[in-house]
Design an enzyme around this catalytic site. Structure first.
Site, mmCIF file in Angstrom:
data_model
loop_
_atom_site.group_PDB
_atom_site.id
_atom_site.type_symbol
_atom_site.label_atom_id
_atom_site.label_comp_id
_atom_site.label_asym_id
_atom_site.label_seq_id
_atom_site.Cartn_x
_atom_site.Cartn_y
_atom_site.Cartn_z
ATOM 1 N N HIS A 184 46.648 -61.853 41.433
ATOM 2 C CA HIS A 184 47.167 -60.750 40.610
ATOM 3 C C HIS A 184 48.005 -59.803 41.458
ATOM 4 C CE1 HIS A 184 45.049 -61.613 36.873
ATOM 5 N NE2 HIS A 184 44.092 -62.097 37.641
ATOM 6 N N LYS A 188 52.057 -42.616 29.518
ATOM 7 C CA LYS A 188 51.794 -41.180 29.657
ATOM 8 C C LYS A 188 52.511 -40.560 30.865
ATOM 9 C CE LYS A 188 49.153 -37.725 28.206
ATOM 10 N NZ LYS A 188 48.836 -37.400 26.810
ATOM 11 N N GLY A 234 44.309 -64.190 31.722
ATOM 12 C CA GLY A 234 43.504 -64.121 30.504
ATOM 13 C C GLY A 234 42.116 -64.635 30.783
ATOM 14 N N SER A 286 50.484 -29.590 19.148
ATOM 15 C CA SER A 286 49.099 -29.328 19.552
ATOM 16 C C SER A 286 49.056 -28.525 20.848
ATOM 17 C CB SER A 286 48.364 -30.654 19.776
ATOM 18 O OG SER A 286 48.806 -31.237 20.986
ATOM 19 N N GLY A 287 50.182 -28.539 21.582
ATOM 20 C CA GLY A 287 50.184 -27.848 22.874
ATOM 21 C C GLY A 287 49.964 -28.801 24.035
ATOM 22 N N GLY A 288 49.626 -30.044 23.725
ATOM 23 C CA GLY A 288 49.468 -31.060 24.764
ATOM 24 C C GLY A 288 50.844 -31.535 25.240
ATOM 25 N N VAL A 289 50.832 -32.356 26.280
ATOM 26 C CA VAL A 289 52.111 -32.763 26.874
ATOM 27 C C VAL A 289 52.936 -33.640 25.921
ATOM 28 C CG1 VAL A 289 51.093 -34.691 28.150
ATOM 29 C CG2 VAL A 289 53.227 -33.722 28.931
ATOM 30 N N ASP A 290 52.281 -34.470 25.118
ATOM 31 C CA ASP A 290 53.048 -35.368 24.246
ATOM 32 C C ASP A 290 53.782 -34.592 23.155
ATOM 33 O OD1 ASP A 290 51.762 -37.209 25.774
ATOM 34 O OD2 ASP A 290 50.366 -37.860 24.218
ATOM 35 N N SER A 291 53.034 -33.770 22.414
ATOM 36 C CA SER A 291 53.702 -33.076 21.303
ATOM 37 C C SER A 291 54.680 -32.037 21.837
ATOM 38 C CB SER A 291 52.700 -32.471 20.327
ATOM 39 O OG SER A 291 51.993 -31.404 20.895
ATOM 40 N N SER A 292 54.411 -31.479 23.016
ATOM 41 C CA SER A 292 55.343 -30.490 23.567
ATOM 42 C C SER A 292 56.634 -31.165 24.024
ATOM 43 C CB SER A 292 54.709 -29.740 24.740
ATOM 44 O OG SER A 292 53.525 -29.104 24.319
ATOM 45 N N CYS A 334 48.028 -66.234 37.178
ATOM 46 C CA CYS A 334 46.654 -66.704 36.971
ATOM 47 C C CYS A 334 46.584 -67.647 35.752
ATOM 48 C CB CYS A 334 45.726 -65.500 36.853
ATOM 49 S SG CYS A 334 44.032 -65.923 37.252
ATOM 50 N N TYR A 335 45.974 -67.229 34.653
ATOM 51 C CA TYR A 335 45.941 -68.107 33.478
ATOM 52 C C TYR A 335 47.360 -68.529 33.081
ATOM 53 C CZ TYR A 335 45.162 -69.742 28.704
ATOM 54 O OH TYR A 335 45.137 -70.502 27.562
ATOM 55 N N GLU A 339 49.792 -57.483 40.560
ATOM 56 C CA GLU A 339 49.917 -56.152 39.952
ATOM 57 C C GLU A 339 48.823 -55.173 40.379
ATOM 58 O OE1 GLU A 339 49.207 -58.982 38.467
ATOM 59 O OE2 GLU A 339 47.604 -58.776 36.989
#
Ligand code: XMP
Length: 540
Positions: free
Chosen positions: A190, A396, A76, A244-250, A103-104, A192
């Site tokens: 870190h 995503k 942080g 919408s045709g995007g990957v999420d809604s499809s 870290c923090y 990560e």
């Protein structure tokens, strides 16, 4: 580099009201405002264990109810000695759940358990070689001298009772510490970030050796669970989904269709700002190839009338967003009644709505608005629907894996992002039918050439922008006075930051020639070489 194992994803799904199943193993990250908190979650999920980010104020009692297998305290921006330094509930130390402070998070652990933290003589930013004092346990498979990424002004000067040193760097004596008996660990760096060479090995040690997790976050398990949960949540009620045709809604459409078949209605609103041939292609794909019926709503005139004469970008976005909601309401009444609305909410939206940026002075969270994003998920909260949000726990890239595993074709899985307001925000100034046609044709050439030259996967987005100004040119001995097209070709990891893509001159040359020769109304092509920040990806 961090290796991505094949199928990192999960068991539980997600509705607004179901609780996590007891068999879902998880590692909880308490977020103290680090820019890397979400990244830690992603790294843990890459080890096939579910991980979620919670606000630092989450109490020990809430954590006990969730029963995570381990807890990570993030980094942080604060110093533990700041007046408003964010604290965790000290009861966390008595939960008998392993904790890793980063870290923090490590400094907070040390201070709360009676050790000392002071401003370091030398602040350490960037790479440092880790010298291992105890190569077992948390540091198994972490090489002596391995590079770790440091970013700290404070250092531990005295460990709390019960702690021992596992590793040091040249400037930081207690760079990795542990209380083995209580399973409390701290790292000053870190693990990560990709610059930390053996960071993922360390994370794996925490997850598997210390927290004793099993690899339960897999795509197949996620899909099975999501389908069962959808069926349980909605029963035989009807669900509406705005496609919408995007990957999420499809992906959402595929998942829901698998779960509830014809109880799902997909609605696609064509607002007239889509790319050339896309609305037709989308409807055909869904109807003919996927056998998922789609209600096609042709609303082009309504939208273009709404934005007529409007030049302000935010006003354009607002009007389009409102009109979308209005059309959506009318059409859902016509097709309804529906009990549920399916939303493609993803995990970052869930974290962001709970946690936004931390003000380093006060430790409070603040958010700064740059643009009013609108997409098919951007419907108002007061619609009379209950929500079904099966992607709520996914990042995503995890949505892509799920989509692929249930049969979504690569054409959709790898589709570049496309903004909700579409081409309307790629025509600077007033949107007219004529300008839309010009932009559509220029944009099609960009897409054709990107595909033809095999560059599609090298870029995050590639598109054309139309400027309302005109400039002088000459074609076939005739003077021209026409619009310029700007090429916006960007590389990015997540859309938050971006750089302009260094594509071959041959590509630029062909695109420029083709646009000027083939698109009536354009006589000049320019390339946008601005990164984000300070630019944004879209021009409005
Ligand atoms: P900016 O322009 O903010 O864009 O750098 C970042 C990413 O977001 C996309 N974008 C949108 N996506 N609705 C969306 O669904 C929107 O209103 C919207 N505006 C921008 C943009 O294409 C880029 O990928």
């Amino acid at each position: 580099m961090v290796q991505t194992p094949t199928l990192p994803i999960a068991m539980d799904t997600t509705t607004t009201h179901t609780t996590d199943a007891p068999d879902l193993q998880s590692i909880v990250i308490l977020d103290f405002g680090s820019q890397y908190s979400e990244l830690i979650a992603r790294r843990i999920r890459e080890t096939q264990v579910y991980s979620e980010v919670l606000p630092y104020r989450t109490t020990a009692a809430e954590l006990r109810d969730r029963a995570p297998k381990g807890i990570i305290l993030s980094g942080g921006p604060n110093s533990v000695y700041d007046d408003n330094a964010p604290q965790c509930d000290p009861e966390i130390w008595n939960l008998d759940i392993p904790v890793l402070g980063v870290c923090y998070g490590m400094q907070l652990m040390v201070k709360q358990l009676g050790g000392e933290v002071e401003r370091a003589k030398l602040a350490e930013y960037g790479k440092a070689a880790l010298h291992i004092d105890d190569p077992t346990d948390l540091l198994t498979n972490v090489a002596e001298g391995s590079t770790m990424w440091m970013s700290h002004g404070d250092s531990v000067t005295r460990m709390p009772d019960g702690f021992v040193r596992l590793a040091h760097t040249d400037n930081t004596p207690d760079a990795t510490i542990a209380d083995h008996a209580r399973k409390l660990y701290g790292v000053q760096y870190h693990p990560e970030v990709v610059h930390s060479e053996d960071g993922q090995a360390l994370i794996c040690n925490f997850v598997y050796h210390i927290c004793r997790c099993e690899p339960t976050w897999t795509t197949e398990a996620f899909v099975d669970r999501a389908i069962a949960d959808i069926r349980q949540q909605v029963g035989d009620k009807r669900v509406l989904l705005a496609l919408s045709g995007g990957v999420d809604s499809s992906t959402l459409a595929f998942l829901l269709h698998k779960a509830i078949g014809d109880k799902l209605t997909c609605m696609f609103i064509d607002q007239g700002f889509m790319r050339k041939y896309e609305p037709e292609r989308l409807v055909k794909l869904f109807k003919d190839e996927f056998a998922i019926p789609v209600e096609y709503v042709q609303a082009r005139d309504r939208f273009i009338d709404k934005v007529a004469g409007v030049t302000d970008p935010e006003e354009k976005r607002r009007l389009i967003g409102h009109e979308f909601i209005r059309v959506f309401e009318e059409e859902s009444t016509r097709l309804g009644p529906f009990d549920y609305l399916a939303q493609g909410t993803l995990y970052p939206d869930v974290i962001e709505s709970a946690n936004t940026n931390v003000d380093p002075k006060t430790g409070e969270r603040v958010a700064v608005k740059i643009k009013s994003h609108h997409n098919v998920g951007g419907l108002p909260k007061d619609l009379q629907f209950k929500l079904v949000e099966p992607l709520r726990k996914l990042f995503k890239d995890e949505v892509r894996k799920v989509g692929r595993s249930i049969g979504l074709p690569e054409e959709i899985v790898n589709r570049h992002p496309f903004p909700g307001p579409g081409l309307a925000i790629r025509i600077i100034g007033e949107v007219t039918a004529e300008r839309l046609n010009i932009l559509r044709d220029a944009d099609l050439i960009v897409r054709q050439e990107i595909n033809r030259q095999g560059l599609y996967h090298q870029v995050w987005q590639a598109f054309a922008v139309l400027l309302p100004i005109r400039s002088v040119g000459v074609m076939g001995d005739q003077r021209t006075y026409a619009h310029p097209i700007i090429l916006r070709l960007v590389q990015s990891e997540d859309g938050m930051t971006a750089d302009w893509a260094r594509l071959p001159y041959e590509f630029l040359e062909i695109v420029s020639n083709r646009i000027v020769n083939e698109v009536k109304g354009v006589n000049r092509v320019a390339l946008d070489i601005t990164s984000k920040p300070p630019g944004t990806i879209e021009w409005e």
